[in-house]
Design a protein around this motif. Structure first.
Motif, PDB file in Angstrom:
ATOM      1  N   VAL A 169      21.503  43.003 -16.955  1.00  0.00           N
ATOM      2  CA  VAL A 169      20.905  42.236 -15.865  1.00  0.00           C
ATOM      3  C   VAL A 169      19.842  41.277 -16.374  1.00  0.00           C
ATOM      4  CG1 VAL A 169      19.687  42.382 -13.670  1.00  0.00           C
ATOM      5  CG2 VAL A 169      21.409  44.100 -14.253  1.00  0.00           C
ATOM      6  N   LEU A 170      18.827  41.799 -17.051  1.00  0.00           N
ATOM      7  CA  LEU A 170      17.681  40.974 -17.445  1.00  0.00           C
ATOM      8  C   LEU A 170      18.021  39.992 -18.552  1.00  0.00           C
ATOM      9  CD1 LEU A 170      14.821  43.629 -17.344  1.00  0.00           C
ATOM     10  CD2 LEU A 170      15.458  41.972 -15.593  1.00  0.00           C
ATOM     11  N   ASN A 171      18.873  40.391 -19.494  1.00  0.00           N
ATOM     12  CA  ASN A 171      19.188  39.518 -20.623  1.00  0.00           C
ATOM     13  C   ASN A 171      20.406  38.629 -20.402  1.00  0.00           C
ATOM     14  OD1 ASN A 171      17.128  40.987 -21.730  1.00  0.00           O
ATOM     15  ND2 ASN A 171      18.281  41.774 -23.466  1.00  0.00           N
ATOM     16  N   SER A 172      21.228  38.936 -19.398  1.00  0.00           N
ATOM     17  CA  SER A 172      22.489  38.205 -19.254  1.00  0.00           C
ATOM     18  C   SER A 172      22.718  37.682 -17.842  1.00  0.00           C
ATOM     19  CB  SER A 172      23.663  39.104 -19.677  1.00  0.00           C
ATOM     20  OG  SER A 172      23.530  39.512 -21.024  1.00  0.00           O
ATOM     21  N   ILE A 173      22.964  38.590 -16.904  1.00  0.00           N
ATOM     22  CA  ILE A 173      23.440  38.176 -15.581  1.00  0.00           C
ATOM     23  C   ILE A 173      22.381  37.390 -14.824  1.00  0.00           C
ATOM     24  CG2 ILE A 173      24.250  39.023 -13.356  1.00  0.00           C
ATOM     25  CD1 ILE A 173      25.461  41.398 -14.800  1.00  0.00           C
ATOM     26  N   LEU A 174      21.161  37.919 -14.743  1.00  0.00           N
ATOM     27  CA  LEU A 174      20.121  37.278 -13.932  1.00  0.00           C
ATOM     28  C   LEU A 174      19.738  35.892 -14.446  1.00  0.00           C
ATOM     29  CD1 LEU A 174      18.632  37.987 -11.382  1.00  0.00           C
ATOM     30  CD2 LEU A 174      16.772  38.935 -12.753  1.00  0.00           C
ATOM     31  N   PRO A 175      19.444  35.709 -15.750  1.00  0.00           N
ATOM     32  CA  PRO A 175      19.137  34.343 -16.208  1.00  0.00           C
ATOM     33  C   PRO A 175      20.311  33.381 -16.073  1.00  0.00           C
ATOM     34  CG  PRO A 175      19.238  35.851 -18.070  1.00  0.00           C
ATOM     35  CD  PRO A 175      19.239  36.684 -16.834  1.00  0.00           C
ATOM     36  N   CYS A 176      21.527  33.854 -16.308  1.00  0.00           N
ATOM     37  CA  CYS A 176      22.697  32.977 -16.144  1.00  0.00           C
ATOM     38  C   CYS A 176      22.844  32.535 -14.696  1.00  0.00           C
ATOM     39  CB  CYS A 176      23.962  33.704 -16.603  1.00  0.00           C
ATOM     40  SG  CYS A 176      24.133  33.860 -18.392  1.00  0.00           S
ATOM     41  N   ALA A 177      22.654  33.460 -13.743  1.00  0.00           N
ATOM     42  CA  ALA A 177      22.756  33.111 -12.329  1.00  0.00           C
ATOM     43  C   ALA A 177      21.663  32.127 -11.925  1.00  0.00           C
ATOM     44  CB  ALA A 177      22.681  34.378 -11.478  1.00  0.00           C
ATOM     45  N   ALA A 178      20.435  32.354 -12.419  1.00  0.00           N
ATOM     46  CA  ALA A 178      19.326  31.451 -12.085  1.00  0.00           C
ATOM     47  C   ALA A 178      19.573  30.046 -12.628  1.00  0.00           C
ATOM     48  CB  ALA A 178      18.018  32.018 -12.637  1.00  0.00           C
ATOM     49  N   VAL A 179      20.032  29.948 -13.883  1.00  0.00           N
ATOM     50  CA  VAL A 179      20.312  28.635 -14.480  1.00  0.00           C
ATOM     51  C   VAL A 179      21.424  27.933 -13.728  1.00  0.00           C
ATOM     52  CG1 VAL A 179      21.235  27.510 -16.543  1.00  0.00           C
ATOM     53  CG2 VAL A 179      19.437  29.217 -16.769  1.00  0.00           C
ATOM     54  N   LEU A 180      22.470  28.683 -13.348  1.00  0.00           N
ATOM     55  CA  LEU A 180      23.605  28.080 -12.641  1.00  0.00           C
ATOM     56  C   LEU A 180      23.170  27.525 -11.285  1.00  0.00           C
ATOM     57  CD1 LEU A 180      26.655  27.546 -12.465  1.00  0.00           C
ATOM     58  CD2 LEU A 180      26.906  29.836 -11.489  1.00  0.00           C
ATOM     59  N   ILE A 181      22.437  28.306 -10.508  1.00  0.00           N
ATOM     60  CA  ILE A 181      22.032  27.876  -9.163  1.00  0.00           C
ATOM     61  C   ILE A 181      21.083  26.689  -9.242  1.00  0.00           C
ATOM     62  CG2 ILE A 181      20.775  28.584  -7.095  1.00  0.00           C
ATOM     63  CD1 ILE A 181      21.837  31.432  -7.605  1.00  0.00           C
ATOM     64  N   LEU A 182      20.075  26.764 -10.112  1.00  0.00           N
ATOM     65  CA  LEU A 182      19.109  25.670 -10.226  1.00  0.00           C
ATOM     66  C   LEU A 182      19.774  24.381 -10.693  1.00  0.00           C
ATOM     67  CD1 LEU A 182      16.085  27.576 -11.814  1.00  0.00           C
ATOM     68  CD2 LEU A 182      16.269  26.745  -9.470  1.00  0.00           C
ATOM     69  N   ASN A 183      20.707  24.492 -11.629  1.00  0.00           N
ATOM     70  CA  ASN A 183      21.394  23.294 -12.123  1.00  0.00           C
ATOM     71  C   ASN A 183      22.285  22.668 -11.049  1.00  0.00           C
ATOM     72  OD1 ASN A 183      20.426  22.913 -14.730  1.00  0.00           O
ATOM     73  ND2 ASN A 183      21.799  24.453 -15.578  1.00  0.00           N
TER      74      ASN A 183
END
Length: 393
Positions: A212-226
């Motif tokens: 979650v902290l190292n993979s899924i959550l940052p990837c989801a945040a980057v995708l949505i913000l972009n």
């Protein structure tokens, strides 16, 4: 007669069932053979180590150049330069540690190195896991900075400042260190290996941190913000094309877009390189939880993991090359900065040569003055030694 017919039907059904079962087994074996044929390229051993060394070498060089680029007088006062410099340091540390670790592991010296001292074992794992946690969240911070600049332009001068960027990077670093402090407590040397001696309740925490902290959550945040940022940029571009105003503000907005787009590419490529390994790890975890021991899927995941790990490591050394490929302004700044350093070296060497020549000229002048003084004194001595005669009357 009926019993005979019933027996014939049962025997026929049984034979058909056995044939279907046999066909399914043959189909599964063919599928496994097809998978083995398709993924017979498994990367391992010295080939894998060579790929990691190439990625690490190019990545560290790129990160050093990125740090130099973002230290330019025109860029170092901007918020995003703080994130990129911080990422350059963190990513370089991770790449060097991963390269050293895999090289030692290939030649079977890794455990001997890590188990030479328990403090070394704990500190090594702590810094490695901390940088694995920190780097994706620095990408999120950079993406958030561009999101605020594009979506909330009136708040840009208040929120996207150099001091706030520094405080955010420092906070992320401290949080990453706190999340991985377990390695300083629970890691120990056992059976000549550096292992995590965590209690049972720590297993869930480590799983959440990794997935979650190292993979899924940052990837989801980057995708949505972009996605939101790109939509807003496209709408702004369409609006400017339809309602053009003053040339000065138009030029300023276009310049901001030219600065924003390369930084968006940095975060987009970070998402692209992070997602394959994240998907593989989640797939393995789901199969393990539901006890779906699909041998073909697990074998496929194990064979693809080294390739996905190489793609994952590219994330830590690609920023400089993305900026250079996508922006002529950054190329111009770097060229000017390197030319300036070269001119400074030439100027300093010319000044050194000039000072050397002036000192040599001074020495020659002093020696000539000394010779002339010696000649003058010699003439004076000769004149004084001649007899003095009175003038005639």
């Amino acid at each position: 007669m009926n019993s005979t017919w019933l027996g014939l039907v049962l025997s026929t059904t049984e034979s058909l069932f056995n044939n279907d079962t046999l066909m399914e087994e043959i189909t599964e074996e063919e599928d496994e053979e097809d998978v083995n044929e398709w993924f017979d390229f498994e990367i391992q051993g010295k080939i894998y180590m060579t790929c990691i060394l190439i990625i690490a070498s190019l990545g560290v060089v790129g990160n050093v150049m990125s740090f130099i680029l973002m230290s330019d007088a025109k860029l170092r006062s901007l918020a995003y330069s703080v994130y990129l410099r911080w990422m350059a340091v963190s990513d370089s540390l991770l790449l060097m540690m991963v390269a050293a670790e895999d090289t030692l592991d290939t030649y079977h010296y890794l455990q001997r190195f890590l188990t030479s001292d328990v403090t070394l074992c704990k500190v090594w794992v702590f810094f490695l896991t901390m940088t694995y946690t920190l780097s994706p969240w620095l990408v999120v911070a950079l993406t958030l900075d561009r999101f605020v600049c594009v979506v909330f332009p009136l708040s840009r001068h208040r929120l996207c400042t150099k001091s706030k960027a520094f405080k955010l990077c420092l906070t992320l670093t401290l949080i990453s260190a706190a999340l991985n402090v377990y390695s300083l407590i629970y890691i120990d040397i056992e059976d000549a290996e550096c292992l995590v001696q965590s209690p049972d309740q720590m297993e869930g925490y480590l799983l959440i941190q990794q997935l979650v902290l190292n993979s899924i959550l940052p990837c989801a945040a980057v995708l949505i913000l972009n996605i939101v940022t790109v939509i807003r940029i496209r709408r702004s571009a369409t609006f400017r094309q339809q309602f053009k105003r003053s040339g000065g503000s138009e030029a300023t907005k276009e310049r901001q877009d030219k600065i924003t787009l390369p930084l968006l590419l940095v975060s987009i490529f970070a998402f692209v390189t992070l997602i394959p390994r994240a998907v593989t790890e989640v797939t393995e975890y789901v199969l393990d939880v539901f006890q779906e021991h699909d041998g073909m899927t697990m074998e496929l995941a194990n064979k693809l993991w080294p390739l996905f790990n190489l793609i994952y490591l590219v994330n830590f050394g690609q920023n400089f090359y993305i900026l250079m490929a996508s922006s002529s302004e950054y190329r111009l700044i770097l060229r000017r900065k390197l030319t300036w350093h070269k001119d400074n070296r030439n100027t300093s060497s010319a000044q050194t040569q000039s000072s050397r020549m002036s000192s040599e000229f001074s020495e020659i002048s002093v020696s000539k003055m000394t010779d002339s003084r010696s000649v003058t004194s010699g003439d004076t001595t000769l004149m004084s030694s001649l007899p003095v005669t009175e003038p005639g009357i």
